[in-house]
Each structure stands twice: as structure tokens, then as C-alpha cells.
Enzyme design. Structure first.
Site, PDB file in Angstrom:
ATOM      1  N   TYR B 269      31.095 -17.447 -15.752  1.00 36.44           N
ATOM      2  CA  TYR B 269      30.671 -16.873 -14.477  1.00 36.44           C
ATOM      3  C   TYR B 269      29.237 -17.263 -14.085  1.00 36.44           C
ATOM      4  CZ  TYR B 269      29.095 -13.524 -11.035  1.00 36.44           C
ATOM      5  OH  TYR B 269      28.534 -12.967  -9.924  1.00 36.44           O
ATOM      6  N   ASP B 304      38.436 -12.616 -11.780  1.00 33.16           N
ATOM      7  CA  ASP B 304      38.633 -12.208 -10.380  1.00 33.16           C
ATOM      8  C   ASP B 304      37.732 -13.005  -9.438  1.00 33.16           C
ATOM      9  OD1 ASP B 304      36.844 -10.410 -12.025  1.00 33.16           O
ATOM     10  OD2 ASP B 304      36.121  -9.948 -10.021  1.00 33.16           O
ATOM     11  N   LYS B 376      41.979  -6.366 -17.502  1.00 31.84           N
ATOM     12  CA  LYS B 376      41.251  -5.669 -16.437  1.00 31.84           C
ATOM     13  C   LYS B 376      41.808  -6.114 -15.096  1.00 31.84           C
ATOM     14  CE  LYS B 376      36.996  -4.279 -14.553  1.00 31.84           C
ATOM     15  NZ  LYS B 376      35.798  -5.099 -14.702  1.00 31.84           N
TER      16      LYS B 376
END
Lengths: 267, 524
Positions: B269, B304, B376
């Protein structure tokens, strides 16, 4: 009540401004023209009770809803109640009197912005960004430049036709000018978040003066500053091309850049 | 006789095995690189584990002050432990804080000890850093004990709610109220841009930008508040923060010492979305994951995010690939399956026909590929338009996928996403939505079997296939993953290994490099 009745109301009063243009008076629509029906929801910081429901109806009345129907009341924890209210409002709206501040450039999607740059410049557009002075808060510049973006919009790095050089925080004005020259920047974005004693204004003036000094006026990159303490009307006074204030999104900045730079090219 | 299908998607065990083999092949050179380097953040985390807290009058943490002087005198490549504990042994100062103070005043010169001096510094540093690790161990035992005493979340998925006011003293009552309303996990969102600070701010903080700074004191305050809520509600309330950005290892150490329960911690990320140097990220990440493993912390990975920039259908396989890589890196660092909150999200454009069937296929693929991981599950954000009514429906369908595919951690979607920070009524309505779906359809997965060759099974297998192809493409690069990251294989971002933020805080370890924290963590 029909539409004619309502415009008649206005006409009977003397001293009133001229009759609004035909069809400019509207009221909300539920299922019948002119019924004025609206729906609202809100929370009151009181426990649920008959009194609470009465309070909700009172609020709705004061907002101009009459009759107001409290159709739903639900306790949320011990101290709050949530309401949904339906009712009729007695306000009229005159669309001929609506004032809107129009943006002086069109809002583009990233795709449209990329296409416009490609069409007008036939090369990528280079943007150099920095926080100048002692301000270490890159929140603003990062929200606009980082791909992660802000307010659901991707930052300028996401735009294929934009080359983004983010210098980060505590960049000196000479460093910024030097890098802008080296990168052949089309635009320079400066962010000032945390400032004391108008440092953001002083820094900005220093920055714009330095760019004026080291570039011929027709070659100078577009200068843009942004931050929560700036007034958008101050661009001229600060010697920059545009000031963006709180809440500006990357899409707005990108659209402005494209508009200005592709126009500049055309003229 | 027909054979029994493997799970609901009938994933071919050979393909799944190959997927893990490819992830290992992609990840291993990265681990090798990570082992050969250290960073300023890893060294500062070591000082924090040794108990160095606090900051100077300007708010610069003592760990940064001390690290900077040591680096100027002896370099980063030998690590901070040998020069620091050598100076302590030489009697330059009585403890770490006074040493840091004297060092920043310029009255201490560090050297790289040799021979017996080096051995003495090694032993002393190991002893002191060992106390920090022991504190992490104690906090883990304490968590287990409290869960036993207070009770655990009553069901899965755990309900995960966010607070983010910028002011820790506002966050606390909001977090406690969210727990009362049903949250099992509270996440305190960080101030925008903290990931790019090369230091951890100090003390309790009262202003932030769209979030609250992660500091040791803020951790401590929120932990104490949620322990109180746990007692009141009869269930342990988990606390989440972010081990990402330039201070990932330090924040991981603080989280372990202050008994946080979950940490956002993704392998790529920071590189892709924050332009942090790839080597810096991988080195920091490995150390932080070793700390999380030790602390019994569940990590949440950030897949995500891929879907907020790329198309959720076209990029579905990048999520799977990233999950496989995150799993490899996590396990290599010592994390166990139950600690892997691998991320994924409900982000397909609702205008696309069969979008729900596709969401179901993707979520089920994650479930079956990682059967023992909590997973998640992240709500829609990209297609939340401000039409709160439509958004509420979308969140309902998101919850339904969560129920049908046995997600472990459910981040509650707000209908006012992209409109306002959640109001009290938004949170209440969102929780009603979750409760309705779980109550009405929580056990539906028992009856739900997608058609063997139907849309869902076909789509899931297709995504897995594309993920394998992507990993093969990565391996075709000369330097594998680092080159792939450099040429924009992930998302649209090109992130070369020799650029990005924090690069100047990376050094190749010398032959005498010593880090007691790494030594202890590797032994586990």
C-alpha cells in the site's frame, strides 16, 4: 392550491417587485402538482417519549411544515431519538431569483482531462507541488497530488497525462524555482496548511515574486496556491493565477489546470 | 461415482497449490532483500522497545534525535544498538533519555565498538530490548485473560466501526458509544498524511486532519477507555490502528506495548499509494509483522484500495494476487492464519449487470482460498453517490455477501459515505442494516451452493487463473516484483526501487550489523 393561486397572492400586494417570469414559481412535489410535500429526518438529543415526538413535530412546524406527520421515531441509546417526518411546506421557490456562482471552467473527469491534454499539448503536462516555508503539513498537497486523493476523487497522480513531482514539505522558494525549471513545469502547486501571523501570505508573495524574476512573463508556469486559510479572491494581490480554499478536490484542480493550460496554448 | 467437489467453488487443489508456489517465488527475493537491509524506522523501533520514550521541547522524539546523531557518527549500516550500548557502557550517560539529550547537545561521540566492547554492548542491548519484547508478551497474555474474563464478540463477522474526530478526547466517548451500539472493533483513523511523517508524534493530540494522530499516549488513552467499555458491556472491545507509512515498525512496537488488537498493515500500500520507497517499505513491513506476530495482533491488509483506483471487475485478480503475496510475507514473518485479516471490498459498479453475482464470486474465492484467515470485508465507497437511500440498499447487499461468505471482520458501511462523517443516526441505521441481514440470513450460507458450472463458480475460477497469470508475468521481470512495481504492473503507479519517500533512511547491513530486537523476534 393551484399554481395560479400562489402567483395571484404575490400580485395583490402593492410594493412587490415585478411579477416573476411565467413558470418560475415552484413548490415541492409529492404526488400532486402543488402539494408541497417533503420528507426530512433528524435526531433530537432527548430520550424517546410522547414529548419527544411532539418536539419533532414542533421543529417541523417551525421549518414551515404544516401539517407535519411524525411517521417514525426510534430511540438511539438512552439520550437520543431519530425521527422521520413527512409534511407539507408552505414555501414557494422562485427559480428566477436563484443566484449561482458559476465555475469559470468546466469540471472534467480524469478521462476527459487526459484526452484534453493529449489533444491540446500532445505531451504530458508537468505539475510540481510543494509545501513551502516551515509548514511541515503535507496533508493538503498530498490530498491533491497523491493517487489516494481526497473526498472520493483520485489525486493528480492518477491522471495518465499529468506528470506529478511532489517535493513534499519545507521546500525553500529557490529550491522550488530550480526544480520547476529543471522539470519544465507547466504548473506549480503550493500548499500552506498551518500558518502563523499570515506566514502563508508572505510565503506566497515571496514565491510568486521569485517566479516572476526567473521567468519571462509569457513562459512562467501557472502558479496555484491552496490551503484552508486562503481567500479565493486574493489571487491578484498575491501574484498567483489561482487560489483554492478549503474543500477543494483534485478533480477541480485538474480541471482548472487543463482549462488554463490548453487555453493558453490555443491563444 | 462423481468425486466430492472442493468447497463451494470446486477450486482445483493443484491450482491453489501452484498459486501459493508462485507467491512464494515472487516474494522470496523480496524477503532476501529485506533481510539484507535496515532502516532508520527499524532502528528507532528498537530504541522504543528498549524503553526510550518522550520528545524534546520542539516535539522531536528522543528516538529520532538519538538515531540522527548515531547515524552521523557511525552510519546506519551497523545498526543503532552497538554504538548506543557501547556509549552507555562507557558511562556517557546513565540511561537512554539522558544519552539522547547529551547526544543532541553534541556532547557524546559514538563509535563502533569492537571485540570485547562489542560483545558487552550486544549483551546489554539484548537485555534491555528484551524487556520491551517481554512487555509485548505480557500484554498478549493480558488480552487473552481479558477476553476470557469479559467475553469475546458474540458472533462473526466482528462488527468494525470507525471513529475519526482528530481529537482523542472526542474520539473516546464516540468509541464508547459505538461499542454500546454493537461495535466489536473500534478503529481510530489516522490524520491524513501521518504515513509520510518520519517520526511518531508524542503525547495526547487534539487536532488532526480527517483523523487522529497515532501516538503512544493516544493508544494508551483509547485502550483504557475500551477496557472500561468491555467491562460495562461484558465483551472485550478490540482496538485498531495503522502500522503503515514511514514509521511502520515503531507504530507496530507501540501497538504491541499498548495492547492494540488489530493493525492495518499491507505489503504494498505505502509503495503504490503513498510513493514510499519499495525497499524501505518491505524492510519496515517485515519487522513490523514480526512484532505483530509476537503481540498476537491481527493484521488487516489493504486490497480494498486497489479497487478504489482500478475497475473492480478488471482488477479483481490483482486483489487475489495481493492477498497471496500478503499471506506469504505474513507467514514468513511469523504470523499465523488467524492473524491474517486479508482485505477485499464490495466495489463493483452497481449499474453493471450481475454485479452482485460477481461480488459473491470474488468474496467466496477469498473465503475458499484462505479458509482459516478471518478476512476483512470492506463496504462500497466508490459508487456511493450521495443518494443515501440507494447507498443504504447497496450496504444491505454488501452485508448479505458478508453473511453468505463467512467474512471474519465486517467494516460497517455508512449510507452517508462521501457525504459527511457519520452522524449518530447514520451509525445507528447502518448497524440496524447489519443486524437485519445477519438475523435474517446469517445462516443462509448453509443452504447456499452455487451451481457447479454456473456463473459464480466460473467467475471465481477465472479470477484465480488471471491471478496466476499475473504472478507469472511478474516473474518474467529481471528483478521480479521490484521491477513489476517499477513499471506499473499494480494499479497505474510506477514506483522504481531507487526512488520514493524514505529512501535515504535505508542502508545495507554491514557484516557487524546487530539488532537485538530482530535477533529475539527471529528466534521465535
Amino acid at each position: 392550491m393551484s399554481e395560479q393561486d400562489s402567483s395571484g397572492d404575490v400580485e395583490t400586494v402593492a410594493e412587490q417587485p415585478p411579477t416573476p417570469p411565467e413558470g418560475s414559481i415552484v413548490r415541492p412535489y409529492g404526488d400532486t402538482t402543488g402539494d408541497g410535500m417533503v420528507q426530512i429526518s433528524f435526531t433530537l438529543p432527548i430520550p424517546h417519549s410522547k414529548v419527544a415526538e411532539g418536539a419533532a413535530a414542533q421543529l417541523a412546524n417551525k421549518m414551515g411544515m404544516d401539517p407535519a406527520l411524525v411517521v417514525h421515531a426510534k430511540p438511539m441509546g438512552p439520550g437520543f431519538t431519530f425521527f422521520v417526518v413527512y409534511g407539507r411546506v408552505n414555501h414557494l421557490v422562485d427559480t428566477s431569483k436563484v443566484v449561482v456562482v458559476e465555475r469559470d471552467y468546466p469540471l472534467l473527469t480524469p478521462k476527459e482531462a487526459n484526452a484534453a491534454i493529449k489533444r491540446a499539448l500532445r505531451r504530458r503536462l508537468t505539475v510540481v507541488g510543494a509545501c513551502i516555508g516551515t509548514d511541515a503539513h503535507t496533508v493538503g498537497i498530498d490530498a491533491i497530488l497523491n493517487i489516494k486523493g481526497f473526498a472520493g476523487e483520485k489525486g493528480l497522480e492518477y491522471y495518465r497525462e499529468l506528470k506529478v513531482v511532489n517535493l513534499g514539505a519545507q521546500v525553500s522558494v529557490p529550491q522550488l524555482v530550480e526544480r520547476a525549471r529543471a522539470e519544465k513545469a507547466d504548473a506549480v502547486l503550493v500548499s500552506q496548511v498551518v500558518t502563523q501571523r499570515d506566514a502563508h501570505l508572505l510565503n506566497t508573495r515571496e514565491m510568486s515574486a521569485a517566479f516572476r524574476e526567473s521567468y519571462p512573463s509569457d513562459r512562467r508556469p501557472l502558479l496555484i496556491v491552496g490551503g484552508p486559510r486562503f481567500d479565493e479572491a486574493m489571487a491578484g494581490e498575491l501574484g498567483v493565477d489561482r487560489v483554492f480554499s478549503r474543500g477543494t478536490t483534485p478533480g477541480e484542480v485538474a480541471s482548472y489546470l487543463v482549462h488554463q493550460l490548453t487555453q493558453r496554448k490555443a491563444s | 461415482m462423481s468425486r466430492r467437489p472442493h468447497g463451494k467453488l470446486d477450486l482445483d487443489p493443484a491450482t491453489v497449490k501452484q498459486a501459493r508456489a508462485l507467491a512464494r517465488k515472487v516474494g522470496r527475493p523480496i524477503v532476501t532483500t529485506a533481510k539484507k537491509h535496515t532502516t532508520v524506522a527499524v532502528e528507532r523501533a528498537t530504541l522504543r522497545l528498549a524503553g526510550l520514550e518522550g520528545a524534546d521541547a520542539e516535539g522531536t522524539p528522543w528516538v529520532n534525535r538519538l538515531m540522527d546523531v548515531v547515524r552521523a557518527d557511525t552510519g546506519l549500516e551497523h545498526g543503532v544498538a552497538l554504538p548506543v550500548w557501547d556509549a552507555l557502557a562507557r558511562g556517557e550517560a546513565g540511561d537512554l533519555v539522558s544519552l539522547a539529550q547529551k547526544a543532541s547537545a553534541g556532547s557524546v561521540t559514538f563509535r563502533l565498538p569492537e571485540g570485547r566492547d562489542a560483545a558487552r554492548a550486544r549483551t546489554a542491548s539484548r537485555k534491555q530490548v528484551g524487556r520491551g519484547i517481554k512487555r509485548i508478551d505480557q500484554r498478549r497474555v493480558e488480552r487473552d485473560r481479558m477476553i476470557k474474563r469479559q467475553g469475546d464478540a458474540p458472533r462473526t463477522p466482528w462488527i468494525y466501526l470507525i471513529v475519526a474526530t482528530g481529537d482523542i478526547y472526542e474520539d473516546i466517548p464516540q468509541a464508547q458509544q459505538a461499542a454500546r451500539e454493537g461495535a466489536d472493533v473500534i478503529a481510530v483513523i489516522r490524520s491524513t498524511g501521518q504515513s509520510l511523517l518520519d517520526y511518531v508524534p508524542e503525547g495526547a493530540t487534539r487536532e488532526g486532519f480527517a483523523g487522529t494522530y497515532a501516538t503512544q499516549e493516544n493508544f494508551r488513552l483509547m485502550r483504557a477507555a475500551l477496557d472500561e467499555s468491555g467491562k460495562e458491556l461484558g465483551r472485550y472491545i478490540r482496538l485498531t490502528n495503522y502500522a503503515s507509512g514511514l514509521c511502520m515498525p515503531e507504530i507496530a512496537a507501540l501497538a504491541g506495548m499498548e495492547r492494540l488488537d488489530m493493525m492495518l498493515n499491507d505489503s504494498m500500500y505505502g509503495i503504490l499509494f503513498r510513493d514510499i520507497n519499495p525497499v524501505r517499505t518491505f524492510v519496515d513491513q517485515r519487522f513490523s509483522r514480526q512484532v505483530h506476530a509476537r503481540a498476537g495482533i491481527i493484521i488487516n491488509t489493504g486490497e480494498d484500495n486497489y479497487l478504489t483506483t482500478a475497475d473492480a471487475i478488471e482488477a479483481a485478480h490483482t486483489v487475489t494476487t495481493s492477498q497471496l503475496l500478503n499471506e506469504y510475507f505474513a507467514k514468513e514473518a511469523g504470523l499465523e492464519d488467524w492473524q491474517l485479516g486479508l482485505g477485499h471490498a464490495f466495489e463493483i459498479d452497481p449499474e453493471v449487470p450481475d454485479s452482485f453475482r460477481m461480488e459473491l464470486a470474488h468474496a467466496l474465492l477469498a473465503r475458499e482460498l484462505f479458509p482459516a484467515a478471518p478476512l476483512k470485508w470492506m463496504p462500497p465507497t466508490r459508487h456511493m453517490t450521495g443518494d443515501v437511500f440507494r447507498g443504504y440498499l447497496l450496504d444491505g447487499f454488501f452485508n448479505l455477501v458478508g453473511a453468505l461468505t463467512g467474512q471474519g471482520i465486517l467494516l460497517v458501511g455508512m449510507m452517508t459515505e462521501a457525504v459527511v462523517t457519520p452522524w449518530i443516526s447514520d451509525r445507528d441505521l447502518a448497524l440496524q442494516n447489519v443486524r437485519y441481514v445477519m438475523n435474517a440470513a446469517g445462516e443462509l450460507h448453509r443452504d447456499f451452493r452455487p451451481e457447479p458450472d454456473g456463473f459464480i463458480v466460473t467467475r471465481a475460477n477465472q479470477v484465480l487463473g488471471e491471478s496466476l497469470e499475473l504472478m507469472e508475468r511478474i516473474l518474467e521481470h529481471e528483478h521480479g516484483l521490484l521491477d513489476a512495481i517499477a513499471d506499473g504492473t499494480f494499479g497505474l503507479m510506477k514506483r522504481p526501487a531507487d526512488a520514493g519517500r524514505g529512501l535515504d533512511g535505508v542502508a545495507k547491513k554491514s557484516s557487524v550489523y546487530y539488532n537485538p530486537a530482530s535477533e529475539i523476534l527471529e528466534e521465535a
